[in-house]
Design an enzyme around this catalytic site. Sequence first.
Site, short mmCIF file in Angstrom:
data_model
loop_
_atom_site.label_atom_id
_atom_site.label_comp_id
_atom_site.label_asym_id
_atom_site.label_seq_id
_atom_site.Cartn_x
_atom_site.Cartn_y
_atom_site.Cartn_z
N GLU A 1 0.81 -1.22 0.00
CA GLU A 1 0.00 0.00 0.00
C GLU A 1 0.84 1.27 0.00
O GLU A 1 0.77 2.10 0.92
CB GLU A 1 -0.96 0.00 1.19
CG GLU A 1 -1.95 -1.15 1.15
CD GLU A 1 -3.00 -1.10 2.25
OE1 GLU A 1 -4.00 -1.84 2.13
OE2 GLU A 1 -2.81 -0.35 3.22
N GLU B 1 -5.30 -8.57 0.13
CA GLU B 1 -5.99 -8.30 1.38
C GLU B 1 -7.45 -8.04 1.07
O GLU B 1 -7.79 -7.41 0.06
CB GLU B 1 -5.45 -7.07 2.12
CG GLU B 1 -4.10 -7.24 2.76
CD GLU B 1 -3.66 -5.98 3.52
OE1 GLU B 1 -4.54 -5.21 3.96
OE2 GLU B 1 -2.44 -5.78 3.65
#
Length: 475
Positions: free
Chosen positions: A164, A366
Amino acid sequence: MSKLPTDFFFGAAMSGPQTEGAWRRFGKVDNLWDTWSNERIEDFHNRVGSYAGNDFTDRHNEDFAILRDLGLTSWRTSIQWSRLMDADGRVNPEGAAYYHELFADAKKAGLETFVCLYHFDMPTYLFRRGGWDSREVVEAYGNYARAALEEFGGEIKYWFTFNEPVVEPQNRYTFGAWYPFHHDFAEARRVQYGISLAHCLGVAAFRDLQAAGTVRPDAKIGLINCFTPPYTRENPSEADLEAVRMTDGIDNRWWLDLVTKGTLPQDVMATLAERGVDVPVRPGDEQILAQGRVDWLGFNYYHPARVQAPSSDTDEYGNPVFASEYVWPDAVMNESRGWEIYPKGIYDFAMTMKRDYPDLEWYVSENGIGIEGEDSSKDASGAIQDDYRIDFVGQHLQWIAKAIEDGAKCRGYHYWAVIDNWSWNNAFKNRYGFVEVNLSDNYSRHLKKSASWLREVATTHEIAPHSEGFVSESA
Protein backbone atom coordinates in the site's frame (compact mmCIF):
# COMPACT_ATOMS: atom_id res chain seq x y z
CA MET A 1 -23.22 -21.80 -5.79
CA SER A 2 -20.08 -20.13 -7.17
CA LYS A 3 -16.96 -22.15 -7.88
CA LEU A 4 -13.34 -20.99 -7.97
CA PRO A 5 -10.64 -22.72 -10.06
CA THR A 6 -8.88 -25.69 -8.49
CA ASP A 7 -5.51 -23.91 -8.68
CA PHE A 8 -6.88 -20.76 -6.99
CA PHE A 9 -5.00 -20.37 -3.69
CA PHE A 10 -6.25 -19.27 -0.29
CA GLY A 11 -4.05 -17.77 2.38
CA ALA A 12 -3.59 -15.30 5.22
CA ALA A 13 -2.29 -11.74 5.03
CA MET A 14 -0.38 -10.23 7.93
CA SER A 15 2.60 -7.94 8.53
CA GLY A 16 5.67 -7.88 10.71
CA PRO A 17 4.89 -4.74 12.73
CA GLN A 18 1.30 -5.80 13.40
CA THR A 19 2.04 -9.31 14.63
CA GLU A 20 5.65 -9.88 15.69
CA GLY A 21 5.90 -7.74 18.81
CA ALA A 22 9.28 -8.52 20.41
CA TRP A 23 10.16 -4.90 19.76
CA ARG A 24 13.34 -4.97 21.87
CA ARG A 25 14.42 -8.51 20.98
CA PHE A 26 16.61 -9.97 18.24
CA GLY A 27 18.57 -6.75 17.75
CA LYS A 28 15.66 -4.68 16.50
CA VAL A 29 16.03 -0.89 16.28
CA ASP A 30 13.11 1.50 16.64
CA ASN A 31 10.77 2.18 13.75
CA LEU A 32 8.23 4.99 13.52
CA TRP A 33 5.52 2.98 15.28
CA ASP A 34 7.80 2.41 18.26
CA THR A 35 8.75 6.08 18.33
CA TRP A 36 5.12 7.23 18.14
CA SER A 37 4.15 4.70 20.83
CA ASN A 38 6.91 6.01 23.09
CA GLU A 39 6.19 9.69 22.52
CA ARG A 40 2.36 9.73 22.49
CA ILE A 41 0.89 6.47 23.78
CA GLU A 42 -2.42 8.27 24.38
CA ASP A 43 -2.91 8.35 20.58
CA PHE A 44 -3.36 4.56 20.56
CA HIS A 45 -6.67 2.85 21.34
CA ASN A 46 -6.63 1.75 24.99
CA ARG A 47 -2.99 2.92 25.07
CA VAL A 48 -1.85 -0.26 23.30
CA GLY A 49 1.28 0.63 21.33
CA SER A 50 3.48 -1.27 18.93
CA TYR A 51 5.28 -3.39 21.48
CA ALA A 52 3.35 -6.65 21.57
CA GLY A 53 1.80 -7.20 18.14
CA ASN A 54 -0.44 -10.22 18.63
CA ASP A 55 2.31 -12.35 20.23
CA PHE A 56 3.06 -14.00 16.89
CA THR A 57 6.79 -14.27 17.60
CA ASP A 58 6.21 -16.71 20.44
CA ARG A 59 3.09 -18.31 18.97
CA HIS A 60 3.96 -18.60 15.27
CA ASN A 61 4.01 -22.40 15.18
CA GLU A 62 0.59 -22.49 16.84
CA ASP A 63 -0.63 -19.93 14.30
CA PHE A 64 0.80 -21.87 11.36
CA ALA A 65 -1.04 -24.98 12.59
CA ILE A 66 -4.28 -22.96 12.77
CA LEU A 67 -3.83 -21.67 9.22
CA ARG A 68 -3.25 -25.18 7.88
CA ASP A 69 -6.22 -26.54 9.84
CA LEU A 70 -8.37 -23.92 8.12
CA GLY A 71 -7.28 -25.23 4.72
CA LEU A 72 -4.94 -22.35 3.87
CA THR A 73 -1.80 -23.04 1.86
CA SER A 74 0.05 -19.71 1.92
CA TRP A 75 0.63 -16.65 4.05
CA ARG A 76 2.11 -13.21 3.55
CA THR A 77 4.16 -11.32 6.08
CA SER A 78 6.72 -8.54 5.94
CA ILE A 79 10.34 -8.39 6.95
CA GLN A 80 10.81 -5.47 9.30
CA TRP A 81 13.60 -3.25 7.97
CA SER A 82 14.22 -2.27 11.61
CA ARG A 83 14.77 -5.92 12.58
CA LEU A 84 16.85 -7.14 9.66
CA MET A 85 19.23 -4.16 9.38
CA ASP A 86 21.23 -2.30 12.00
CA ALA A 87 21.61 1.47 12.17
CA ASP A 88 24.73 1.32 10.00
CA GLY A 89 22.87 -0.34 7.12
CA ARG A 90 24.33 -3.80 7.71
CA VAL A 91 22.50 -7.08 8.24
CA ASN A 92 21.75 -7.72 11.89
CA PRO A 93 22.63 -11.42 12.43
CA GLU A 94 19.98 -11.88 15.15
CA GLY A 95 17.31 -10.46 12.88
CA ALA A 96 18.40 -12.62 9.97
CA ALA A 97 18.30 -15.73 12.17
CA TYR A 98 14.82 -14.73 13.36
CA TYR A 99 13.42 -14.70 9.82
CA HIS A 100 15.30 -17.82 8.70
CA GLU A 101 13.66 -19.73 11.56
CA LEU A 102 10.25 -18.22 10.82
CA PHE A 103 10.35 -19.13 7.13
CA ALA A 104 11.65 -22.63 7.88
CA ASP A 105 8.85 -23.25 10.37
CA ALA A 106 6.24 -22.07 7.84
CA LYS A 107 7.66 -24.47 5.28
CA LYS A 108 7.54 -27.35 7.78
CA ALA A 109 3.88 -26.52 8.40
CA GLY A 110 3.15 -26.73 4.67
CA LEU A 111 2.73 -23.01 4.04
CA GLU A 112 4.16 -21.06 1.08
CA THR A 113 5.59 -17.79 2.38
CA PHE A 114 5.03 -14.50 0.55
CA VAL A 115 7.38 -11.72 1.72
CA CYS A 116 6.80 -7.98 1.53
CA LEU A 117 9.83 -5.79 2.13
CA TYR A 118 8.05 -2.75 3.55
CA HIS A 119 4.81 -2.32 5.48
CA PHE A 120 4.78 1.31 6.78
CA ASP A 121 7.59 0.67 9.26
CA MET A 122 10.51 2.95 8.42
CA PRO A 123 13.40 2.84 10.90
CA THR A 124 13.25 6.04 12.94
CA TYR A 125 16.87 6.97 12.31
CA LEU A 126 16.17 7.03 8.56
CA PHE A 127 12.99 9.04 9.01
CA ARG A 128 15.08 11.61 10.84
CA ARG A 129 17.33 11.82 7.80
CA GLY A 130 14.39 12.87 5.64
CA GLY A 131 12.35 9.70 5.13
CA TRP A 132 10.99 9.03 1.65
CA ASP A 133 11.59 12.68 0.74
CA SER A 134 15.33 11.97 0.89
CA ARG A 135 17.28 10.30 -1.90
CA GLU A 136 19.67 8.95 0.73
CA VAL A 137 16.79 7.02 2.31
CA VAL A 138 15.54 5.84 -1.08
CA GLU A 139 19.02 4.43 -1.71
CA ALA A 140 19.08 2.94 1.80
CA TYR A 141 15.92 1.01 0.89
CA GLY A 142 17.69 -0.28 -2.22
CA ASN A 143 20.53 -1.48 0.00
CA TYR A 144 18.08 -3.11 2.41
CA ALA A 145 16.15 -4.82 -0.41
CA ARG A 146 19.35 -6.20 -1.89
CA ALA A 147 20.49 -7.47 1.52
CA ALA A 148 17.15 -9.19 2.18
CA LEU A 149 17.14 -10.80 -1.26
CA GLU A 150 20.70 -12.02 -0.80
CA GLU A 151 19.86 -13.42 2.64
CA PHE A 152 16.59 -15.18 1.78
CA GLY A 153 16.62 -15.42 -2.01
CA GLY A 154 17.04 -19.19 -1.96
CA GLU A 155 14.10 -19.67 0.42
CA ILE A 156 11.33 -17.36 -0.76
CA LYS A 157 9.49 -17.61 -4.08
CA TYR A 158 7.12 -14.64 -3.86
CA TRP A 159 8.45 -11.15 -3.11
CA PHE A 160 6.80 -7.72 -2.95
CA THR A 161 8.57 -4.40 -2.66
CA PHE A 162 5.86 -2.42 -0.84
CA ASN A 163 2.48 -2.80 0.77
CA GLU A 164 0.00 0.00 0.00
CA PRO A 165 2.52 2.65 -1.06
CA VAL A 166 -0.26 5.23 -1.39
CA VAL A 167 -1.26 5.00 2.29
CA GLU A 168 1.84 6.44 3.93
CA PRO A 169 1.77 9.62 1.78
CA GLN A 170 -1.92 10.02 2.61
CA ASN A 171 -1.92 9.24 6.32
CA ARG A 172 1.39 10.79 7.33
CA TYR A 173 1.52 13.81 5.05
CA THR A 174 -1.92 14.71 3.64
CA PHE A 175 -4.47 13.81 6.33
CA GLY A 176 -2.06 14.21 9.26
CA ALA A 177 -3.51 11.10 10.93
CA TRP A 178 -0.18 9.31 11.49
CA TYR A 179 3.15 10.44 12.87
CA PRO A 180 4.51 13.07 11.99
CA PHE A 181 0.97 14.54 11.51
CA HIS A 182 1.66 16.77 8.49
CA HIS A 183 -0.98 18.35 6.23
CA ASP A 184 1.06 18.99 3.10
CA PHE A 185 -0.20 17.63 -0.22
CA ALA A 186 3.02 18.52 -2.06
CA GLU A 187 5.12 16.73 0.56
CA ALA A 188 2.86 13.71 0.20
CA ARG A 189 3.47 13.58 -3.54
CA ARG A 190 7.25 13.95 -3.05
CA VAL A 191 7.10 11.03 -0.62
CA GLN A 192 5.00 9.06 -3.10
CA TYR A 193 7.61 9.71 -5.76
CA GLY A 194 10.41 8.64 -3.42
CA ILE A 195 8.58 5.39 -2.68
CA SER A 196 8.15 4.86 -6.43
CA LEU A 197 11.89 5.17 -6.97
CA ALA A 198 12.58 2.86 -4.04
CA HIS A 199 10.23 0.26 -5.50
CA CYS A 200 12.19 0.38 -8.75
CA LEU A 201 15.50 -0.08 -6.92
CA GLY A 202 14.03 -3.12 -5.18
CA VAL A 203 12.88 -4.63 -8.47
CA ALA A 204 16.28 -3.93 -10.03
CA ALA A 205 18.02 -5.70 -7.13
CA PHE A 206 15.69 -8.67 -7.56
CA ARG A 207 16.44 -8.90 -11.30
CA ASP A 208 20.21 -8.64 -10.73
CA LEU A 209 20.27 -11.29 -8.02
CA GLN A 210 17.97 -13.64 -9.88
CA ALA A 211 20.26 -13.41 -12.94
CA ALA A 212 23.21 -14.14 -10.67
CA GLY A 213 21.51 -17.22 -9.19
CA THR A 214 21.16 -15.81 -5.67
CA VAL A 215 17.38 -15.51 -5.96
CA ARG A 216 15.71 -18.76 -6.99
CA PRO A 217 14.87 -18.95 -10.71
CA ASP A 218 11.13 -19.49 -10.17
CA ALA A 219 10.78 -16.45 -7.90
CA LYS A 220 8.48 -13.54 -8.74
CA ILE A 221 8.54 -9.89 -7.71
CA GLY A 222 5.45 -7.73 -7.29
CA LEU A 223 3.86 -4.71 -5.64
CA ILE A 224 0.82 -4.65 -3.35
CA ASN A 225 -1.51 -1.64 -3.27
CA CYS A 226 -4.96 -0.85 -1.87
CA PHE A 227 -6.60 0.01 -5.16
CA THR A 228 -9.92 1.85 -4.77
CA PRO A 229 -12.19 1.67 -7.83
CA PRO A 230 -13.49 5.23 -8.36
CA TYR A 231 -17.15 6.14 -8.83
CA THR A 232 -19.06 9.41 -8.98
CA ARG A 233 -22.69 10.53 -9.08
CA GLU A 234 -25.18 9.70 -11.81
CA ASN A 235 -25.19 12.20 -14.68
CA PRO A 236 -21.80 13.61 -13.68
CA SER A 237 -20.52 17.03 -14.66
CA GLU A 238 -17.17 17.50 -16.37
CA ALA A 239 -15.82 18.60 -13.00
CA ASP A 240 -17.05 15.36 -11.41
CA LEU A 241 -15.29 13.34 -14.10
CA GLU A 242 -12.13 15.38 -13.55
CA ALA A 243 -12.31 14.47 -9.84
CA VAL A 244 -12.51 10.80 -10.83
CA ARG A 245 -9.55 11.17 -13.21
CA MET A 246 -7.24 12.66 -10.59
CA THR A 247 -8.35 10.40 -7.76
CA ASP A 248 -7.84 7.35 -9.97
CA GLY A 249 -4.60 8.82 -11.30
CA ILE A 250 -2.92 9.42 -7.94
CA ASP A 251 -4.24 6.39 -6.05
CA ASN A 252 -4.45 3.74 -8.78
CA ARG A 253 -2.97 4.53 -12.20
CA TRP A 254 0.23 5.96 -10.69
CA TRP A 255 1.12 2.47 -9.46
CA LEU A 256 -0.43 0.47 -12.29
CA ASP A 257 1.50 2.43 -14.92
CA LEU A 258 4.70 2.15 -12.90
CA VAL A 259 4.53 -1.64 -12.56
CA THR A 260 3.41 -2.34 -16.14
CA LYS A 261 5.05 0.42 -18.21
CA GLY A 262 7.89 1.70 -16.06
CA THR A 263 6.47 5.23 -16.22
CA LEU A 264 4.12 7.46 -14.26
CA PRO A 265 0.84 8.75 -15.79
CA GLN A 266 1.82 11.91 -17.63
CA ASP A 267 -1.66 13.46 -17.49
CA VAL A 268 -1.53 13.29 -13.70
CA MET A 269 1.99 14.68 -13.51
CA ALA A 270 1.00 17.55 -15.82
CA THR A 271 -2.03 18.45 -13.71
CA LEU A 272 0.02 18.36 -10.53
CA ALA A 273 2.55 20.73 -12.09
CA GLU A 274 -0.24 23.06 -13.22
CA ARG A 275 -1.48 23.22 -9.62
CA GLY A 276 1.97 24.01 -8.26
CA VAL A 277 2.83 20.57 -6.91
CA ASP A 278 6.51 19.98 -7.58
CA VAL A 279 7.52 16.32 -7.98
CA PRO A 280 11.35 16.36 -7.80
CA VAL A 281 12.29 14.50 -10.98
CA ARG A 282 16.05 14.36 -11.52
CA PRO A 283 18.15 13.44 -14.55
CA GLY A 284 18.42 9.66 -14.62
CA ASP A 285 15.10 9.04 -12.89
CA GLU A 286 13.52 7.90 -16.15
CA GLN A 287 15.98 5.02 -16.28
CA ILE A 288 15.24 4.12 -12.65
CA LEU A 289 11.47 4.17 -13.21
CA ALA A 290 11.84 1.99 -16.30
CA GLN A 291 13.02 -0.81 -13.99
CA GLY A 292 9.75 -0.83 -12.04
CA ARG A 293 7.88 -3.47 -14.08
CA VAL A 294 6.77 -6.44 -11.99
CA ASP A 295 5.83 -10.08 -12.54
CA TRP A 296 2.47 -9.81 -10.82
CA LEU A 297 0.40 -7.58 -8.55
CA GLY A 298 -1.29 -7.71 -5.16
CA PHE A 299 -4.69 -6.02 -4.89
CA ASN A 300 -5.87 -5.02 -1.41
CA TYR A 301 -9.59 -4.24 -1.47
CA TYR A 302 -11.70 -2.91 1.36
CA HIS A 303 -13.89 -0.18 -0.12
CA PRO A 304 -14.45 1.91 -3.25
CA ALA A 305 -13.70 5.61 -3.74
CA ARG A 306 -16.78 7.79 -4.34
CA VAL A 307 -15.88 11.31 -5.38
CA GLN A 308 -17.32 14.44 -6.93
CA ALA A 309 -16.09 17.88 -7.92
CA PRO A 310 -14.54 19.68 -4.95
CA SER A 311 -16.39 22.54 -3.32
CA SER A 312 -13.14 24.49 -3.05
CA ASP A 313 -9.84 24.50 -4.94
CA THR A 314 -7.84 24.46 -1.70
CA ASP A 315 -8.26 23.12 1.82
CA GLU A 316 -7.80 24.85 5.17
CA TYR A 317 -4.04 24.27 4.95
CA GLY A 318 -3.73 25.79 1.48
CA ASN A 319 -3.31 22.42 -0.25
CA PRO A 320 -4.81 21.86 -3.70
CA VAL A 321 -8.02 19.81 -3.66
CA PHE A 322 -8.90 17.65 -6.65
CA ALA A 323 -12.02 15.87 -5.36
CA SER A 324 -14.55 15.80 -2.55
CA GLU A 325 -16.28 12.76 -1.12
CA TYR A 326 -19.56 11.76 -2.71
CA VAL A 327 -21.97 9.97 -0.37
CA TRP A 328 -23.81 7.42 -2.46
CA PRO A 329 -27.41 7.19 -1.20
CA ASP A 330 -27.47 3.39 -1.49
CA ALA A 331 -24.18 2.80 0.34
CA VAL A 332 -24.01 -0.02 2.87
CA MET A 333 -21.55 0.88 5.60
CA ASN A 334 -19.35 -0.93 8.07
CA GLU A 335 -20.07 1.49 10.89
CA SER A 336 -17.16 0.21 12.98
CA ARG A 337 -14.62 1.27 10.38
CA GLY A 338 -16.53 3.96 8.48
CA TRP A 339 -15.95 2.16 5.18
CA GLU A 340 -18.49 1.35 2.52
CA ILE A 341 -19.11 -2.34 1.84
CA TYR A 342 -19.26 -2.75 -1.93
CA PRO A 343 -18.34 -6.26 -3.10
CA LYS A 344 -18.88 -5.46 -6.79
CA GLY A 345 -15.90 -3.09 -6.67
CA ILE A 346 -13.60 -6.09 -6.72
CA TYR A 347 -15.18 -7.16 -10.02
CA ASP A 348 -14.97 -3.67 -11.49
CA PHE A 349 -11.25 -3.49 -10.70
CA ALA A 350 -10.80 -6.92 -12.28
CA MET A 351 -12.43 -5.73 -15.49
CA THR A 352 -10.26 -2.59 -15.49
CA MET A 353 -7.21 -4.84 -15.23
CA LYS A 354 -8.46 -7.03 -18.06
CA ARG A 355 -9.08 -4.00 -20.29
CA ASP A 356 -6.10 -1.74 -19.49
CA TYR A 357 -3.41 -4.09 -18.14
CA PRO A 358 -4.32 -7.42 -19.76
CA ASP A 359 -0.93 -9.12 -19.40
CA LEU A 360 -0.55 -8.70 -15.64
CA GLU A 361 -1.52 -11.53 -13.29
CA TRP A 362 -2.72 -10.53 -9.83
CA TYR A 363 -4.25 -11.82 -6.65
CA VAL A 364 -6.39 -10.36 -3.89
CA SER A 365 -3.70 -9.74 -1.31
CA GLU A 366 -5.99 -8.30 1.38
CA ASN A 367 -9.73 -8.22 1.94
CA GLY A 368 -11.53 -8.22 5.25
CA ILE A 369 -13.99 -6.63 7.65
CA GLY A 370 -13.05 -5.14 11.01
CA ILE A 371 -15.77 -4.99 13.67
CA GLU A 372 -15.66 -3.22 17.02
CA GLY A 373 -17.07 -4.89 20.11
CA GLU A 374 -17.17 -8.46 18.84
CA ASP A 375 -17.38 -9.76 22.41
CA SER A 376 -21.07 -8.83 22.33
CA SER A 377 -21.55 -11.47 19.60
CA LYS A 378 -20.39 -14.39 21.75
CA ASP A 379 -22.71 -17.32 22.34
CA ALA A 380 -23.06 -19.30 25.55
CA SER A 381 -19.90 -21.26 24.77
CA GLY A 382 -17.89 -18.09 24.29
CA ALA A 383 -17.52 -18.38 20.50
CA ILE A 384 -18.02 -15.20 18.48
CA GLN A 385 -21.00 -15.54 16.09
CA ASP A 386 -19.69 -13.43 13.19
CA ASP A 387 -22.20 -14.11 10.41
CA TYR A 388 -21.42 -10.63 9.05
CA ARG A 389 -17.89 -11.82 8.22
CA ILE A 390 -19.24 -14.82 6.33
CA ASP A 391 -21.54 -12.48 4.39
CA PHE A 392 -18.73 -10.05 3.61
CA VAL A 393 -16.14 -12.56 2.44
CA GLY A 394 -18.64 -14.78 0.64
CA GLN A 395 -19.98 -11.95 -1.48
CA HIS A 396 -16.49 -10.72 -2.38
CA LEU A 397 -15.48 -14.25 -3.37
CA GLN A 398 -18.58 -14.58 -5.53
CA TRP A 399 -17.58 -11.45 -7.45
CA ILE A 400 -14.03 -12.80 -7.78
CA ALA A 401 -15.41 -16.03 -9.23
CA LYS A 402 -17.48 -14.06 -11.72
CA ALA A 403 -14.46 -11.94 -12.67
CA ILE A 404 -12.41 -15.07 -13.37
CA GLU A 405 -15.25 -16.47 -15.48
CA ASP A 406 -15.19 -13.20 -17.42
CA GLY A 407 -11.46 -13.42 -18.11
CA ALA A 408 -9.73 -11.80 -15.15
CA LYS A 409 -6.24 -13.09 -14.29
CA CYS A 410 -6.92 -13.38 -10.56
CA ARG A 411 -4.93 -16.27 -9.07
CA GLY A 412 -5.72 -16.31 -5.35
CA TYR A 413 -7.06 -14.68 -2.20
CA HIS A 414 -5.44 -13.73 1.10
CA TYR A 415 -7.73 -12.61 3.92
CA TRP A 416 -6.76 -9.80 6.30
CA ALA A 417 -6.34 -10.89 8.99
CA VAL A 418 -7.19 -14.53 9.61
CA ILE A 419 -5.99 -14.14 13.22
CA ASP A 420 -6.85 -10.86 15.00
CA ASN A 421 -3.87 -8.53 15.04
CA TRP A 422 -2.74 -5.10 16.27
CA SER A 423 -3.86 -2.47 13.79
CA TRP A 424 -1.75 0.70 14.01
CA ASN A 425 -3.13 3.36 16.33
CA ASN A 426 -6.50 1.56 16.32
CA ALA A 427 -4.65 -1.26 18.14
CA PHE A 428 -7.24 -4.03 18.77
CA LYS A 429 -10.29 -1.77 18.43
CA ASN A 430 -11.61 -3.39 15.23
CA ARG A 431 -11.23 -7.16 14.94
CA TYR A 432 -10.77 -8.74 11.50
CA GLY A 433 -10.02 -12.35 12.28
CA PHE A 434 -11.69 -15.68 11.73
CA VAL A 435 -9.69 -16.44 14.89
CA GLU A 436 -10.08 -14.38 18.06
CA VAL A 437 -7.06 -13.18 20.03
CA ASN A 438 -8.12 -12.90 23.68
CA LEU A 439 -6.09 -10.09 25.26
CA SER A 440 -7.42 -10.99 28.72
CA ASP A 441 -6.06 -14.52 28.43
CA ASN A 442 -2.44 -14.01 27.37
CA TYR A 443 -3.28 -13.62 23.64
CA SER A 444 -4.91 -17.07 23.47
CA ARG A 445 -6.47 -18.05 20.12
CA HIS A 446 -10.13 -19.09 19.68
CA LEU A 447 -12.02 -19.96 16.51
CA LYS A 448 -15.00 -17.77 15.62
CA LYS A 449 -18.09 -19.15 13.90
CA SER A 450 -16.73 -18.02 10.53
CA ALA A 451 -13.66 -20.26 10.82
CA SER A 452 -15.52 -23.44 9.90
CA TRP A 453 -17.07 -21.63 6.92
CA LEU A 454 -13.61 -20.52 5.75
CA ARG A 455 -12.30 -24.08 6.05
CA GLU A 456 -15.11 -25.36 3.85
CA VAL A 457 -14.54 -22.71 1.19
CA ALA A 458 -10.76 -23.08 1.18
CA THR A 459 -10.90 -26.85 0.81
CA THR A 460 -13.79 -27.12 -1.69
CA HIS A 461 -13.39 -23.81 -3.59
CA GLU A 462 -17.19 -23.55 -3.53
CA ILE A 463 -18.92 -20.43 -2.20
CA ALA A 464 -22.44 -21.13 -1.02
CA PRO A 465 -24.72 -18.09 -0.54
CA HIS A 466 -25.06 -17.23 3.14
CA SER A 467 -27.46 -14.28 3.19
CA GLU A 468 -28.35 -11.14 1.30
CA GLY A 469 -26.92 -8.88 3.98
CA PHE A 470 -24.48 -6.74 2.03
CA VAL A 471 -25.58 -7.15 -1.58
CA SER A 472 -25.15 -3.98 -3.62
CA GLU A 473 -24.65 -4.41 -7.32
CA SER A 474 -24.77 -1.04 -9.04
CA ALA A 475 -23.02 2.28 -8.73
